[in-house]
Design an enzyme around this catalytic site. Structure first.
Site, PDB file in Angstrom:
ATOM      1  N   GLY A 183      -9.127   0.806  -9.712  1.00 16.44           N
ATOM      2  CA  GLY A 183      -8.384  -0.372  -9.224  1.00 16.44           C
ATOM      3  C   GLY A 183      -8.024  -0.104  -7.677  1.00 16.44           C
ATOM      4  O   GLY A 183      -8.125  -0.949  -6.863  1.00 16.44           O
ATOM      5  N   GLY A 200     -10.806   1.786 -16.493  1.00 22.45           N
ATOM      6  CA  GLY A 200     -10.865   2.690 -17.458  1.00 22.45           C
ATOM      7  C   GLY A 200     -12.091   2.968 -18.092  1.00 22.45           C
ATOM      8  O   GLY A 200     -12.301   3.953 -18.582  1.00 22.45           O
ATOM      9  N   ARG A 238     -13.590 -11.133 -11.300  1.00 20.43           N
ATOM     10  CA  ARG A 238     -14.096 -11.112 -12.728  1.00 20.43           C
ATOM     11  C   ARG A 238     -14.728 -12.274 -13.118  1.00 20.43           C
ATOM     12  O   ARG A 238     -15.751 -12.234 -13.769  1.00 20.43           O
ATOM     13  CB  ARG A 238     -12.980 -10.731 -13.621  1.00 20.43           C
ATOM     14  N   LYS A 285      -2.293  11.654 -10.567  1.00 22.26           N
ATOM     15  CA  LYS A 285      -1.932  12.511 -11.474  1.00 22.26           C
ATOM     16  C   LYS A 285      -3.416  13.480 -12.057  1.00 22.26           C
ATOM     17  O   LYS A 285      -4.414  12.862 -12.226  1.00 22.26           O
ATOM     18  CB  LYS A 285      -1.979  11.945 -12.931  1.00 22.26           C
TER      19      LYS A 285
HETATM   20  P1  AMP Z   1      -4.266   6.673  -9.981  1.00 26.35           P
HETATM   21  O1  AMP Z   1      -3.866   5.406 -10.697  1.00 26.35           O
HETATM   22  O2  AMP Z   1      -4.072   7.735 -10.852  1.00 26.35           O
HETATM   23  O3  AMP Z   1      -5.559   6.539  -9.260  1.00 26.35           O
HETATM   24  O4  AMP Z   1      -3.299   6.757  -8.735  1.00 26.35           O
HETATM   25  C1  AMP Z   1      -2.704   5.792  -7.847  1.00 26.35           C
HETATM   26  C2  AMP Z   1      -1.440   5.785  -7.266  1.00 26.35           C
HETATM   27  O5  AMP Z   1      -1.228   7.191  -6.701  1.00 26.35           O
HETATM   28  C3  AMP Z   1      -1.210   4.638  -6.213  1.00 26.35           C
HETATM   29  O6  AMP Z   1      -0.208   4.101  -6.649  1.00 26.35           O
HETATM   30  C4  AMP Z   1      -0.655   5.694  -5.313  1.00 26.35           C
HETATM   31  O7  AMP Z   1       0.345   5.353  -4.478  1.00 26.35           O
HETATM   32  C5  AMP Z   1      -0.489   7.135  -5.631  1.00 26.35           C
HETATM   33  N1  AMP Z   1      -0.520   8.366  -4.949  1.00 26.35           N
HETATM   34  C6  AMP Z   1      -1.533   8.699  -4.077  1.00 26.35           C
HETATM   35  N2  AMP Z   1      -1.093   9.787  -3.306  1.00 26.35           N
HETATM   36  C7  AMP Z   1       0.087   9.922  -3.708  1.00 26.35           C
HETATM   37  C8  AMP Z   1       1.054  11.053  -3.250  1.00 26.35           C
HETATM   38  N3  AMP Z   1       0.655  11.800  -2.370  1.00 26.35           N
HETATM   39  N4  AMP Z   1       2.292  10.947  -3.891  1.00 26.35           N
HETATM   40  C9  AMP Z   1       2.663  10.032  -4.843  1.00 26.35           C
HETATM   41  N5  AMP Z   1       1.873   9.116  -5.161  1.00 26.35           N
HETATM   42  C10 AMP Z   1       0.496   9.213  -4.641  1.00 26.35           C
END
Ligand code: AMP
Length: 420
Positions: A377, A400, A36, A221
């Protein structure tokens, strides 16, 4: 709108909002990743080489009032090293020392102000006891909004020009990211080079994408990504979904997902995405196989199965080889690729293969002439971990902020300067 490359800063003081919210070593307070800081250098160099003076302001972390562990002091040596010059530091942003130092600042000099979030006015979020009633919260917020304007107005007196180059906080309506712009005339406020290049990369993807356009969405999610998915469905040819959110879709389609991540209250949302994709003629690809683990652990037992046939008690933590092949083929045939979110629990080596393969495929597509934009990230971390940062077209610095822009939202920091 004024463009920084057309502006001559000679003889003027510019107050520049940068994003120096860098990670620090917990014990030594040494900056552990200076991405950054490097992102702001071009703007700073332009101002001082024109013969202007540069006043930098930033936040670091989420302090509640003045907390030394969130001081911006550790940034100073790193900035000095990159600029090859002495940088002045004011240990406050609104007090006497800041006022005097900004007054005395000479052309060619750079001054860094202490963390703007040492003042709750910056965010406009009051620090209240948990026992505060709703009425008390409302009154405190209204009062703080008034003080937020006062803070912005005071900071604006330090300089003749305002430059916003903090893309990472462009989605926040804070004193230094948005409110301050009200105190400068149109011809005396502008984006820095970093925000300009972020906007250019995102607009290219949103408004002017070469076809076929493929979006790769991963992460934990559905609820975090649903707005961007919805906006992208109006634009993309292919939508690849991977990561933990896969299983909410698979469940919605009637598959067996065992203990895999699932948002039970988002099954309808997933169904609506599937229907919209169909109606729009978007090729929506879900993984066809997955690596299942008996526990969420780097040392878990694993087996591979069809994505919709996970045994009870097991959870899918990465995409399988067949899915990798399928996704690679689509990515390699694309002219535009947007990637946000990992394909699996890539923090554990055992479940990183899917994410690594996607990172490599995106780099390869770039080599073949595609425009590729990486944001969020974790995808950025995966690109960096594989040494591919300079093998893709653009790596966004604002997780974000990028998501919100891609969702079609108006970002306060952008609107404050561009007016839309
Ligand atoms: P996000 O911040 O929504 O982009 O999510 C990233 C996180 O999703 C990372 O820490 C990954 O470890 C988690 N992740 C990715 N695939 C899976 C999965 N199949 N089951 C659980 N967590 C996951």
């Amino acid at each position: 709108m004024k463009m920084i490359q057309d502006f001559n800063f000679k003889g003027t003081k510019a107050i520049v909002r940068v994003d120096f919210n860098v990670p620090l070593d917990k014990k030594t307070f040494v900056v552990t990743d200076d991405t950054r800081i490097r992102g702001a250098l071009r703007t700073i160099r332009k101002i001082i080489s024109d013969g202007g003076a540069c006043i930098l302001m930033s936040h670091l972390g989420r302090p509640e009032g003045r907390m030394e562990k969130y001081s911006l002091k550790p940034v100073l040596p790193v900035l000095e090293k990159h600029l090859g010059m002495k940088v002045l530091f004011a240990d406050d942003c609104l007090g006497e020392s800041a006022i005097n130092m900004t007054k005395e600042l000479k052309p060619g000099e750079v001054l860094l102000l202490e963390n703007v979030r040492f003042y709750p006015e910056e965010e406009g979020k009051p620090i209240l006891p948990e026992t505060a009633t709703d009425d008390e919260k409302k009154a405190a917020k209204a009062e703080l909004k008034v003080r937020q304007k006062e803070m912005a107005k005071k900071l604006a007196t330090y300089a003749e020009v305002y430059v916003n180059d903090a893309f990472g906080t462009a989605h926040r309506a804070h004193a230094t990211t948005a409110v301050i712009a009200d105190y400068f005339p149109t011809e005396k406020k502008m984006f820095g080079f970093l925000i300009n290049s972020e906007l250019e990369a995102m607009d290219k993807v949103l408004k002017n994408a070469g076809k076929p356009f493929t979006a790769v969405m991963g992460g934990a999610k559905v609820s975090d990504k649903i707005l961007i998915i919805d906006n992208l469905l109006d634009r993309v040819d292919n939508l690849i979904i991977g990561g933990g959110m896969t299983y909410t879709f698979i469940k919605a389609m009637g598959g067996r997902i065992g203990n895999s991540l699932c948002e039970a209250d988002k099954l309808d949302v997933a169904k609506a995405v599937l229907e919209k994709a169909k109606a729009k003629g978007v090729n929506l690809l879900l993984p066809v196989d997955g690596i299942n683990a008996d526990k969420f652990d780097a040392a878990a037992e694993t087996y591979i199965s069809a994505i919709d046939d996970v045994n009870d008690g097991w959870m899918g933590l990465d995409i399988g080889e067949k899915s990798i092949k399928l996704f690679e083929e689509v990515i390699l045939n694309s002219k535009t690729v947007l990637w946000n979110g990992p394909m699996g629990v890539f923090e554990m080596d055992k479940f990183a293969a899917g994410t690594t393969a996607i990172a490599k495929a995106v780099a390869k597509a770039t080599e073949k002439g595609a425009f590729t934009l990486i944001g969020g990230g974790d995808s950025v971390a995966a690109i960096n971990k594989n040494g591919l940062a300079d093998k893709v077209s653009y790596v966004s610095t604002g997780g974000g902020a990028m998501l919100e822009y891609m969702e079609g939202k108006k970002l306060p920091g952008i609107v404050a300067i561009r007016g839309e």
